[in-house]
Design an enzyme around this catalytic site. Structure first.
Site, mmCIF file in Angstrom:
data_model
loop_
_atom_site.group_PDB
_atom_site.id
_atom_site.type_symbol
_atom_site.label_atom_id
_atom_site.label_comp_id
_atom_site.label_asym_id
_atom_site.label_seq_id
_atom_site.Cartn_x
_atom_site.Cartn_y
_atom_site.Cartn_z
ATOM 1 N N MET A 115 0.833 -1.208 0.000
ATOM 2 C CA MET A 115 0.000 0.000 0.000
ATOM 3 C C MET A 115 0.858 1.244 0.000
ATOM 4 O O MET A 115 1.593 1.476 -0.924
ATOM 5 C CB MET A 115 -0.955 -0.041 1.181
ATOM 6 C CG MET A 115 -2.292 -0.619 0.753
ATOM 7 S SD MET A 115 -3.689 0.025 1.610
ATOM 8 C CE MET A 115 -3.821 -1.030 2.993
ATOM 9 N N CYS A 116 0.870 2.022 1.023
ATOM 10 C CA CYS A 116 1.513 3.336 1.160
ATOM 11 C C CYS A 116 0.460 4.420 0.952
ATOM 12 O O CYS A 116 -0.471 4.237 0.187
ATOM 13 C CB CYS A 116 2.643 3.628 0.169
ATOM 14 S SG CYS A 116 4.112 2.639 0.456
ATOM 15 N N GLY A 117 0.651 5.498 1.670
ATOM 16 C CA GLY A 117 -0.255 6.636 1.532
ATOM 17 C C GLY A 117 0.525 7.863 1.125
ATOM 18 O O GLY A 117 1.664 8.051 1.553
#
Lengths: 227, 298
Positions: free
Chosen positions: B1-3
């Site tokens: 993921m990662c934001g």
């Protein structure tokens, strides 16, 4: 009208309450306020109730819906109405990736645009998009109808089975084994009904129909490049 | 993921609140990336002066006499403003490469996060709220900023594996996705003398853009080139001294939402990150198209 404040009372409480409703419920109208982009709003419902979400949502809104009518007064994140079985989901704004993915039934109406992979692996759901759809839409679509009043992106209907695609605008490209097909009177009838139910101001005659060329159903070594 | 979160202000009256708005956006993206977090913030400029953001795991020892040691080494005054594990050095802008060289010799274990006239980068391992709190990000002002919450895939959970990455003056990049041709591209860029410090895939993406811009490309052109040269999944948000850009790979499975008003352009991996911005109800909100370069300049 029952009002539920998602910011104050939490997601699980809301879904539990909505999932507890059944065919005999008197609480048939619900309003969800302060959605603030939350995920998994109004999922797994199975009652003829009407739920209005007052704002935009995140991932997987209205997933696995049965019977309920869910209206979102905003835009939705990825996976809206994923695996819907029946009922109606109406999005006033735009929808992100894979709207209506794997849906078996019911009607999904998107009044704005839908992005990539709209109706991927659709299995009987009807989807009406008032705007445009993105690339790889209806990939491996098996059954149901995808109606697009605007344009379709690249690779529409790649490796599709028996789902039907009606597009009024341009199609950037068709996917493997997807071709333009003749619009027969029965298709005009299907389209007329869907456009009416989706509140879409368009004439069936303005659309082109696309579907499977049925060349990839069974393994054929001559098609090895396309698999 | 990662934001990813990003905010490019058009309305100067919001500049003092940049850090506060970015912090709120960053913390909202915690469940997309709880491993580490970082921000690049583009603040104020002093004529003829440059900033180097440095990081040390042993700041008490490394920073104590650094200004004296560095001033002596490069023969020009240096000031230091410590912020937890990081510090910002200010010095004459024509001394940046000398200072880089001297720091490497004087403090080989210290990391240089960025250099430029306005950029400062702060990044550490830990939950976004803890990272933001230890650097007091909410008190920072500026013209634009980019933040990242990391769920590690291609390299270890370390300070140098955290985003943003800066590979050129006042440039930075954050990334959601994974690049699959980073090893071959790293070798190619290194042969051309490009500085790449880690084994991280994103740093190669950042270095590629810096390299293109060093060779005369605009931010927009460099982003266009990345679509041809980079293989893998990416949503990139890029900052330059006065610009802010976004690009997604052709498959575009890594999420992205943008919002624009008269006051700002904002980016979030999810709409949730944007809900507290002023006037978001009436903002133009859209999903950036695949293979399409978006950028804004002051």
């Amino acid at each position: 009208m029952q009002t539920y404040d998602l910011a104050a009372d939490g997601l699980r409480g809301m879904n539990t309450l909505l999932q507890e409703q059944n065919n005999e419920t008197n609480q048939t109208a619900w309003e969800i306020v302060n959605p603030r982009g939350s995920h998994a709003i109004a999922v797994g419902l199975d009652a003829p109730i009407e739920v209005t979400v007052k704002g935009s949502t995140g991932y997987y809104c209205a997933g696995m819906n049965q019977q309920a009518t869910i209206k979102v007064e905003g835009s939705v994140g990825p996976g809206v109405a994923e695996n819907m079985m029946s009922g109606t989901v109406i999005i006033e704004g735009d929808a992100s990736q894979y709207a209506g993915a794997t849906g078996h039934g019911g009607l999904l109406v998107i009044k704005g645009n839908a992005s990539s992979r709209c109706g991927i692996s659709m299995k009987g759901i009807d989807i009406v998009v008032h705007g445009n759809i993105g690339h790889m839409s209806a990939f491996m679509g098996q059954a149901g109808n995808l109606v697009v009043l605007g344009d379709a992106g690249d690779a529409l209907g790649d490796s599709c089975y028996e789902a039907r695609f009606f597009v009024r605008g341009s199609v950037k490209s068709l996917g493997a084994d997807c071709i333009e097909k003749e619009m027969r009177p029965e298709h005009i009838e299907i389209l007329k009904d869907l456009l009416e139910r989706a509140g879409a101001d368009a004439k069936p005659e303005e659309f082109k129909r696309y579907g499977s060329a049925r060349q990839l159903y069974n393994f054929d070594v001559d098609n090895a490049q396309a698999y | 993921m990662c934001g990813i979160v990003g905010l490019f202000l058009k309305d100067k009256s919001l500049e003092p609140q940049l850090g506060e708005m970015l912090t709120d956006m960053l913390v909202t993206m915690t469940d997309r990336g709880p491993d580490s977090a970082g921000i690049a913030i583009y603040g104020s400029e002093t004529d003829g002066q440059a900033k180097l953001t440095i990081q040390s795991d042993n700041g008490d020892a490394d920073f104590a006499t650094l200004t004296d040691d560095l001033s002596a080494a490069i023969g020009t005054p240096v000031s230091l403003r410590r912020n937890d594990t990081h510090a910002v050095l200010e010095l004459a802008s024509d001394q940046v490469s000398a200072a880089r060289q001297a720091i490497r010799e004087l403090r080989p274990n210290m990391r240089i996060m960025s250099d430029g006239e306005v950029i400062e980068i702060y990044k550490e391992v830990g939950l976004p709220k803890d990272v933001a709190a230890r650097f007091d990000v909410s008190k920072m002002g500026g013209t634009h900023g980019i933040g990242h919450t990391r769920m590690a895939t291609e390299s270890a959970v370390t300070t140098e594996g955290a985003h943003p990455f800066s590979t050129g003056a006042d440039q930075c990049l954050v990334h959601n996705g994974s690049l699959s041709n980073h090893n071959s591209l790293r070798r190619r860029l290194k042969r051309d003398g490009v500085r790449i410090e880690s084994m991280n895939d994103t740093e190669v993406g950042a270095a590629f853009l810096s390299w293109r811009m060093q060779n005369g490309a605009s931010l927009g052109q460099a982003l266009e080139d990345s679509l041809d040269e980079l293989d893998g999944f990416f949503t990139f948000v890029v900052g330059t001294k006065d610009g802010f850009g976004v690009v997604r790979d052709p498959i575009a499975c890594k999420p992205a939402v943008m919002a624009e008003t008269d006051q700002y352009v904002a980016f979030g991996s999810e709409y949730r990150a944007l809900v507290n911005l002023p006037g978001i109800e009436d903002a133009k909100v859209w999903e950036p198209e695949p293979s399409t370069v978006y950028f804004w300049n002051h």
